[in-house]
Design a protein around this motif. Sequence first.
Motif, PDB file in Angstrom:
ATOM      1  N   TYR A   1      13.537  16.979  30.969  1.00 39.26           N
ATOM      2  CA  TYR A   1      14.100  15.642  31.183  1.00 39.26           C
ATOM      3  C   TYR A   1      15.722  15.690  31.022  1.00 39.26           C
ATOM      4  CZ  TYR A   1      15.538  10.895  30.907  1.00 39.26           C
ATOM      5  OH  TYR A   1      16.245   9.601  30.921  1.00 39.26           O
ATOM      6  N   ILE A   2      15.983  16.208  29.875  1.00 39.82           N
ATOM      7  CA  ILE A   2      17.522  16.225  29.493  1.00 39.82           C
ATOM      8  C   ILE A   2      18.248  16.965  30.560  1.00 39.82           C
ATOM      9  CG2 ILE A   2      19.131  17.149  27.841  1.00 39.82           C
ATOM     10  CD1 ILE A   2      17.399  16.184  25.579  1.00 39.82           C
TER      11      ILE A   2
ATOM     12  N   VAL B   1      14.642  13.021  41.439  1.00 40.99           N
ATOM     13  CA  VAL B   1      13.766  12.840  40.182  1.00 40.99           C
ATOM     14  C   VAL B   1      12.578  13.500  40.368  1.00 40.99           C
ATOM     15  CG1 VAL B   1      12.632  11.225  38.839  1.00 40.99           C
ATOM     16  CG2 VAL B   1      14.923  10.672  39.541  1.00 40.99           C
ATOM     17  N   PRO B   2      11.721  13.282  41.353  1.00 40.10           N
ATOM     18  CA  PRO B   2      10.577  13.903  41.435  1.00 40.10           C
ATOM     19  C   PRO B   2      10.538  15.543  41.687  1.00 40.10           C
ATOM     20  CG  PRO B   2      10.480  12.150  43.126  1.00 40.10           C
ATOM     21  CD  PRO B   2      11.746  12.333  42.354  1.00 40.10           C
ATOM     22  N   ARG B   3      11.657  15.877  42.251  1.00 37.27           N
ATOM     23  CA  ARG B   3      11.602  17.476  42.335  1.00 37.27           C
ATOM     24  C   ARG B   3      12.305  18.103  40.990  1.00 37.27           C
ATOM     25  NH1 ARG B   3      10.822  19.966  47.228  1.00 37.27           N
ATOM     26  NH2 ARG B   3      10.652  18.543  49.070  1.00 37.27           N
ATOM     27  N   ILE B   4      13.174  17.284  40.324  1.00 37.42           N
ATOM     28  CA  ILE B   4      13.760  17.920  39.122  1.00 37.42           C
ATOM     29  C   ILE B   4      13.172  17.567  37.769  1.00 37.42           C
ATOM     30  CG2 ILE B   4      16.139  18.023  37.819  1.00 37.42           C
ATOM     31  CD1 ILE B   4      17.292  17.806  40.590  1.00 37.42           C
ATOM     32  N   ILE B   5      12.806  16.248  37.882  1.00 39.52           N
ATOM     33  CA  ILE B   5      12.188  15.736  36.521  1.00 39.52           C
ATOM     34  C   ILE B   5      10.762  15.356  36.564  1.00 39.52           C
ATOM     35  CG2 ILE B   5      12.470  14.048  34.852  1.00 39.52           C
ATOM     36  CD1 ILE B   5      15.352  13.673  35.506  1.00 39.52           C
TER      37      ILE B   5
ATOM     38  N   ALA C   1       6.304   3.501  35.511  1.00 40.23           N
ATOM     39  CA  ALA C   1       7.321   2.691  35.917  1.00 40.23           C
ATOM     40  C   ALA C   1       7.526   1.739  34.715  1.00 40.23           C
ATOM     41  CB  ALA C   1       7.749   2.172  37.270  1.00 40.23           C
ATOM     42  N   ILE C   2       6.462   0.867  34.309  1.00 41.59           N
ATOM     43  CA  ILE C   2       6.618  -0.108  33.544  1.00 41.59           C
ATOM     44  C   ILE C   2       7.144   0.274  32.077  1.00 41.59           C
ATOM     45  CG2 ILE C   2       4.018  -0.037  33.175  1.00 41.59           C
ATOM     46  CD1 ILE C   2       6.265  -3.172  32.908  1.00 41.59           C
ATOM     47  N   VAL C   3       6.207   1.633  31.884  1.00 45.88           N
ATOM     48  CA  VAL C   3       6.659   2.233  30.452  1.00 45.88           C
ATOM     49  C   VAL C   3       8.125   2.577  30.466  1.00 45.88           C
ATOM     50  CG1 VAL C   3       5.988   3.996  28.860  1.00 45.88           C
ATOM     51  CG2 VAL C   3       4.415   2.995  29.955  1.00 45.88           C
ATOM     52  N   THR C   4       8.601   2.859  31.662  1.00 46.05           N
ATOM     53  CA  THR C   4       9.953   3.290  31.567  1.00 46.05           C
ATOM     54  C   THR C   4      10.909   2.331  31.446  1.00 46.05           C
ATOM     55  OG1 THR C   4       9.608   5.244  33.264  1.00 46.05           O
ATOM     56  CG2 THR C   4      11.788   4.547  33.279  1.00 46.05           C
ATOM     57  N   VAL C   5      10.605   1.218  31.984  1.00 45.36           N
ATOM     58  CA  VAL C   5      11.631  -0.126  31.864  1.00 45.36           C
ATOM     59  C   VAL C   5      11.570  -0.709  30.333  1.00 45.36           C
ATOM     60  CG1 VAL C   5      11.960  -2.535  32.463  1.00 45.36           C
ATOM     61  CG2 VAL C   5      11.517  -0.615  34.206  1.00 45.36           C
ATOM     62  N   VAL C   6      10.208  -0.611  29.873  1.00 46.07           N
ATOM     63  CA  VAL C   6      10.121  -1.213  28.620  1.00 46.07           C
ATOM     64  C   VAL C   6      10.802  -0.431  27.382  1.00 46.07           C
ATOM     65  CG1 VAL C   6       8.511  -1.725  26.844  1.00 46.07           C
ATOM     66  CG2 VAL C   6       8.137  -2.468  29.149  1.00 46.07           C
ATOM     67  N   SER C   7      10.507   0.860  27.685  1.00 47.22           N
ATOM     68  CA  SER C   7      10.995   1.851  26.734  1.00 47.22           C
ATOM     69  C   SER C   7      12.720   1.992  26.550  1.00 47.22           C
ATOM     70  CB  SER C   7      10.750   3.500  26.882  1.00 47.22           C
ATOM     71  OG  SER C   7      11.007   3.764  28.433  1.00 47.22           O
ATOM     72  N   VAL C   8      12.963   1.891  27.883  1.00 49.05           N
ATOM     73  CA  VAL C   8      14.698   1.736  27.989  1.00 49.05           C
ATOM     74  C   VAL C   8      15.026   0.392  27.312  1.00 49.05           C
ATOM     75  CG1 VAL C   8      16.599   1.344  29.541  1.00 49.05           C
ATOM     76  CG2 VAL C   8      14.697   3.271  29.838  1.00 49.05           C
ATOM     77  N   LEU C   9      14.601  -0.788  27.429  1.00 48.83           N
ATOM     78  CA  LEU C   9      14.936  -1.873  27.038  1.00 48.83           C
ATOM     79  C   LEU C   9      14.739  -1.798  25.349  1.00 48.83           C
ATOM     80  CD1 LEU C   9      13.255  -4.619  29.134  1.00 48.83           C
ATOM     81  CD2 LEU C   9      15.686  -3.810  29.109  1.00 48.83           C
TER      82      LEU C   9
ATOM     83  N   LEU D   1      19.278   6.388  26.510  1.00 43.08           N
ATOM     84  CA  LEU D   1      19.241   7.769  27.028  1.00 43.08           C
ATOM     85  C   LEU D   1      18.094   8.525  26.468  1.00 43.08           C
ATOM     86  CD1 LEU D   1      22.946   8.706  26.683  1.00 43.08           C
ATOM     87  CD2 LEU D   1      21.754   8.322  28.650  1.00 43.08           C
ATOM     88  N   LEU D   2      17.560   8.332  25.266  1.00 42.46           N
ATOM     89  CA  LEU D   2      16.518   9.200  24.672  1.00 42.46           C
ATOM     90  C   LEU D   2      15.157   8.346  24.898  1.00 42.46           C
ATOM     91  CD1 LEU D   2      18.069  10.123  21.405  1.00 42.46           C
ATOM     92  CD2 LEU D   2      18.082  11.491  23.772  1.00 42.46           C
ATOM     93  N   ALA D   3      15.079   7.225  25.565  1.00 42.84           N
ATOM     94  CA  ALA D   3      13.979   6.418  25.509  1.00 42.84           C
ATOM     95  C   ALA D   3      12.844   7.073  26.278  1.00 42.84           C
ATOM     96  CB  ALA D   3      14.130   5.019  26.083  1.00 42.84           C
ATOM     97  N   ILE D   4      13.136   7.550  27.701  1.00 42.56           N
ATOM     98  CA  ILE D   4      12.050   8.099  28.529  1.00 42.56           C
ATOM     99  C   ILE D   4      11.550   9.318  27.814  1.00 42.56           C
ATOM    100  CG2 ILE D   4      11.759   9.248  30.549  1.00 42.56           C
ATOM    101  CD1 ILE D   4      13.610   7.205  31.855  1.00 42.56           C
ATOM    102  N   PRO D   5      12.216  10.315  27.317  1.00 40.64           N
ATOM    103  CA  PRO D   5      11.555  11.478  26.768  1.00 40.64           C
ATOM    104  C   PRO D   5      10.804  11.161  25.515  1.00 40.64           C
ATOM    105  CG  PRO D   5      13.871  11.596  26.382  1.00 40.64           C
ATOM    106  CD  PRO D   5      13.690  10.775  27.193  1.00 40.64           C
TER     107      PRO D   5
END
Length: 401
Positions: free
Chosen positions: A262-263, A345-349, A357-365, A377-381
């Motif tokens: 991810y990083i 994003v699909p090809r690289i990450i 998607a919902i977990v991404t939004v909540v974790s970033v918030l 920055l570190l929320a998604i990993p």
Amino acid sequence: MIGDRAHEPIDRHAVDAAEAGHSDAVAQPHTADEGGQMIAAEAAAARASTQENPLGKPGARFDRRSPFMIGMAGAAGVAVTFGAIQAVIAVAQVLVLITIALFLAIGLEPAVSWLVRPRFPRWAAVTAVAVVAMGLFAGFLAAAIPPLVTQGGALVHNAPDYVSHLSQRYPLIGMLNTRFHLQDRLQQGLGSDPAGLIGGVLGAGRLVFSIVSDTVIVAVLTCYFMANFPQVRTSFYRLFPRSRRPRAILIGDEIFVKVGGYIMGNLVISLITAVLTFVWLSIFGVPYPLLLAVLVAILDLLPVVGSSIAGIIVALVALTVSLPITVATVSFFIALRLVEDYLLVPRIIGRTVQVPAIVTVVSVLLGAALLGIVGALLAIPVAAALLLIIRETVLPSLDER
């Protein structure tokens, strides 16, 4: 009484027995002045010391269910917890730097391991990766700082004129300028008041010093983590019981792969978007293309909202050129966002980090609320690691019940 007690007859056999159990390195000489009770206790200590138990046999355990022990344990737990929380708050800034360095080391670990496999010594692989990374960073700063300073200064100097120009061209902005006095506020904020100027220079100096020092600390810690990553990994896995250690290794290494992918992927995607933005702005004559491209690269590191905020800022600057250029720039950023979300994003990450998607939004918030930009920055990993742990450990245990 004390003098009389000192002259009481003392049993020499007891004294000899006490001397036998009395350490030669403590409180010499051993005399009868210590009193009969102490001599008897020392004689008993000498008898309790045996070859099997030089320090005597352990006594009876304390009654852990007694009210005193329960109260002491509760008070000690509260005190330790409070002290730990205060310690974490006191060193929060340092812990953030350590976390950033650890994540960077995990992100660079694939490159180090790739160099180690062809019989490179690890120190040579770490040195090569560190030199290349620092060289690229230093080269970017050397090439970008002069135009960034020039363009940034010009933008600050011309900001009031831009507001006046936009107010005359676009009625909506003119209405906002009339109602909120945007031009006057900019001129006051950018005025030449000596006290404010000195304070601004000092504040900028402190900010630059803080950024430079934090960058150096993160760079040094990252090198240390990369050099000692096998030992850090081994020490971490040693914390698990032997029966669970193989499973912990499999899950932990998968987490390291996700975080590192991810990083590195996020950095590559931000670089691609910055280059495309610079080319677009340069072609259509939008002012300050390099400054805006760097801003896009930085904001694009923030998941979900970063690229949208960058597009709004660039579109506002494009308004100074013309409305058609602004519309074209907005369309460009929409297309860039679609390319980023569905191609890059699909090809690289995407193959490495799979987070809904919902977990991404909540974790970033949540990450932004806890640690600001670093948390976002570190929320998604972190979310990807937690999902993997839940899927591999918690859910199977619940399914068996």
